[in-house]
Design an enzyme around this catalytic site. Structure first.
Site, PDB file in Angstrom:
ATOM      1  N   LEU A 255       0.870  -1.177   0.000  1.00 52.78           N
ATOM      2  CA  LEU A 255       0.000   0.000   0.000  1.00 52.78           C
ATOM      3  C   LEU A 255       0.905   1.223   0.000  1.00 52.78           C
ATOM      4  O   LEU A 255       1.934   1.235   0.688  1.00 52.78           O
ATOM      5  CB  LEU A 255      -0.911   0.019   1.234  1.00 52.78           C
ATOM      6  CG  LEU A 255      -1.957  -1.094   1.349  1.00 52.78           C
ATOM      7  CD1 LEU A 255      -2.684  -0.984   2.689  1.00 52.78           C
ATOM      8  CD2 LEU A 255      -2.947  -1.066   0.200  1.00 52.78           C
ATOM      9  N   ASP A 256       0.532   2.262  -0.760  1.00 52.76           N
ATOM     10  CA  ASP A 256       1.391   3.445  -0.781  1.00 52.76           C
ATOM     11  C   ASP A 256       1.290   4.199   0.535  1.00 52.76           C
ATOM     12  O   ASP A 256       0.441   3.904   1.377  1.00 52.76           O
ATOM     13  CB  ASP A 256       1.078   4.338  -1.988  1.00 52.76           C
ATOM     14  CG  ASP A 256      -0.332   4.930  -1.936  1.00 52.76           C
ATOM     15  OD1 ASP A 256      -0.674   5.537  -0.911  1.00 52.76           O
ATOM     16  OD2 ASP A 256      -1.076   4.782  -2.921  1.00 52.76           O
ATOM     17  N   ILE A 257       2.142   5.173   0.706  1.00 51.84           N
ATOM     18  CA  ILE A 257       2.287   5.846   2.003  1.00 51.84           C
ATOM     19  C   ILE A 257       1.002   6.532   2.452  1.00 51.84           C
ATOM     20  O   ILE A 257       0.727   6.653   3.647  1.00 51.84           O
ATOM     21  CB  ILE A 257       3.460   6.862   1.936  1.00 51.84           C
ATOM     22  CG1 ILE A 257       3.800   7.392   3.340  1.00 51.84           C
ATOM     23  CG2 ILE A 257       3.151   8.000   0.968  1.00 51.84           C
ATOM     24  CD1 ILE A 257       5.082   8.193   3.398  1.00 51.84           C
ATOM     25  N   ASN A 258       0.161   6.972   1.505  1.00 52.38           N
ATOM     26  CA  ASN A 258      -1.068   7.682   1.856  1.00 52.38           C
ATOM     27  C   ASN A 258      -2.294   6.784   1.942  1.00 52.38           C
ATOM     28  O   ASN A 258      -3.386   7.258   2.238  1.00 52.38           O
ATOM     29  CB  ASN A 258      -1.338   8.790   0.832  1.00 52.38           C
ATOM     30  CG  ASN A 258      -0.262   9.856   0.843  1.00 52.38           C
ATOM     31  OD1 ASN A 258       0.188  10.264   1.904  1.00 52.38           O
ATOM     32  ND2 ASN A 258       0.168  10.279  -0.334  1.00 52.38           N
ATOM     33  N   THR A 259      -2.129   5.480   1.676  1.00 49.10           N
ATOM     34  CA  THR A 259      -3.249   4.542   1.718  1.00 49.10           C
ATOM     35  C   THR A 259      -3.243   3.789   3.041  1.00 49.10           C
ATOM     36  O   THR A 259      -2.189   3.366   3.521  1.00 49.10           O
ATOM     37  CB  THR A 259      -3.167   3.547   0.550  1.00 49.10           C
ATOM     38  OG1 THR A 259      -3.134   4.272  -0.680  1.00 49.10           O
ATOM     39  CG2 THR A 259      -4.359   2.611   0.541  1.00 49.10           C
TER      40      THR A 259
END
Length: 358
Positions: free
Chosen positions: A135-139
């Site tokens: 998951l990306d850093i903002n998810t």
């Protein structure tokens, strides 16, 4: 006539014997090296195949080749470290469900010093945790880890059709035509992509609306890019399901829990693996695991080696401050002996004030 019949009959009898002998010689012995190392929890099969190509893996003191097969009697070395092969190590299969908060990266060591998803996890007795997808850093939301590389590989492989469901808050007007386009498929930079299902969350209206959407792949920022192709912006993104595994409300943000035997068996069968019993755990080990789970409720610092309080909001000018912290909006302080105490905030003239908005 008798001589001819003997000559034709002789080779017909010997032919099947030769074919059986050839089959016996060709039959492979042992199991593929990358599959063994993946099951032992050293990484996914794809990662280990790269290790073998780079010459980092030795079998019986010789550099291994891709496709090599091994058994329990072979001596395997990775980066000069001999590996212990026994029945217990082979059968280790543990899975952790983690509710990832925003701001954590899916890597073991971040060069920028940002917190990682591995910071809160307990240390496994054997092998290491392998993240099932990223998951990306903002998810935020559901992220799984396992000590079984073969399980991780199958859960991520497109052939096993593990769908991922996300809760998305979209900023902008969303029409039925947009939803049909996303379900039919759009062309992204790395090829065609689509949602297999899109449902509007009940009660949503206005400029910011929530949707639940499902994808069958785990491509980089795929959900965000799909919505952006329709000229809208994803303001919040949370994964709520991975295949048969749901993120429930009991698991708060930043906490993890380990799967029980029944859940693990269901997950294994979903990808065609035989169920494996969880390793036995002593009471002392269970207590330690419980303490670690409780400890994960505490927030992780925004970066390593950052002094306490550095993550608070700093307002350098009055213009930067929210309205509720404006000087005129504050209630007058009570006058009396308490206000004349040494070190009172009213006597300080600090150029920069640290305020925590409510």
């Amino acid at each position: 006539m008798n001589d001819k019949t003997k000559k034709t009959a002789a080779p017909a009898v010997k032919k099947p014997q030769n074919e059986k002998a050839k089959k016996a010689v060709v039959a492979p012995v042992g199991e593929k090296l990358q599959k063994v190392l993946a099951r032992m929890g050293f990484g996914s099969r794809r990662d280990i195949e790269q290790w073998i190509t780079d010459g980092r893996v030795l079998v019986n003191s010789r550099v291994a080749k891709l496709g090599a097969r091994v058994d329990a009697l072979d001596a395997i070395t990775v980066d000069g470290r001999p590996l212990k092969q026994d029945a217990e190590t082979y059968l280790q299969r543990r899975v952790i469900i983690y509710n990832k908060p925003e701001g954590e990266v899916c890597t073991r060591n971040d060069p920028e010093g940002r917190p990682t998803v591995f910071d809160r996890l307990p240390r496994p007795h054997t092998g290491r945790w392998i993240n099932v997808g990223r998951l990306d850093i903002n998810t935020t939301g559901l992220l799984m880890f396992t000590t079984d590389g073969e399980l991780a590989n199958r859960l991520m492989h497109p052939s096993y059709q593990m769908d991922r469901e996300y809760a998305v808050r979209v900023r902008g007007e969303v029409t039925e035509e947009m939803i049909e386009n996303l379900k039919r498929g759009v062309m992204l930079e790395d090829g065609p992509a689509k949602f297999t299902d899109v449902q509007a969350a009940p009660g949503g209206e206005g400029f910011n609306r929530w949707f639940h959407c499902v994808v069958m792949e785990g491509r980089n920022r795929e959900v965000r890019r799909l919505w952006e192709s329709q000229d809208v912006i994803v303001s919040r993104l949370k994964r709520v399901r991975f295949g048969p595994v749901f993120l429930t409300s009991e698991l708060s943000m930043g906490r993890w829990r380990e799967m029980g035997q029944a859940e693990l068996d269901i997950l294994s069968k979903e990808v065609g693996l035989e169920p494996v019993l969880l390793p036995e755990m002593s009471e002392k080990a269970k207590d330690k695991l419980d303490r670690q789970q409780r400890k994960t409720a505490k927030p992780v610092a925004a970066a390593r080696h950052v002094r306490r309080g550095a993550d608070k909001t700093v307002y350098t000018t009055n213009k930067d401050q929210p309205a509720e912290f404006a000087k005129d909006s504050r209630k007058p302080r009570a006058t009396g002996p308490a206000s004349n105490k040494k070190g009172s905030s009213s006597t300080r003239n600090a150029p920069v004030r640290r305020l925590r908005p409510e």
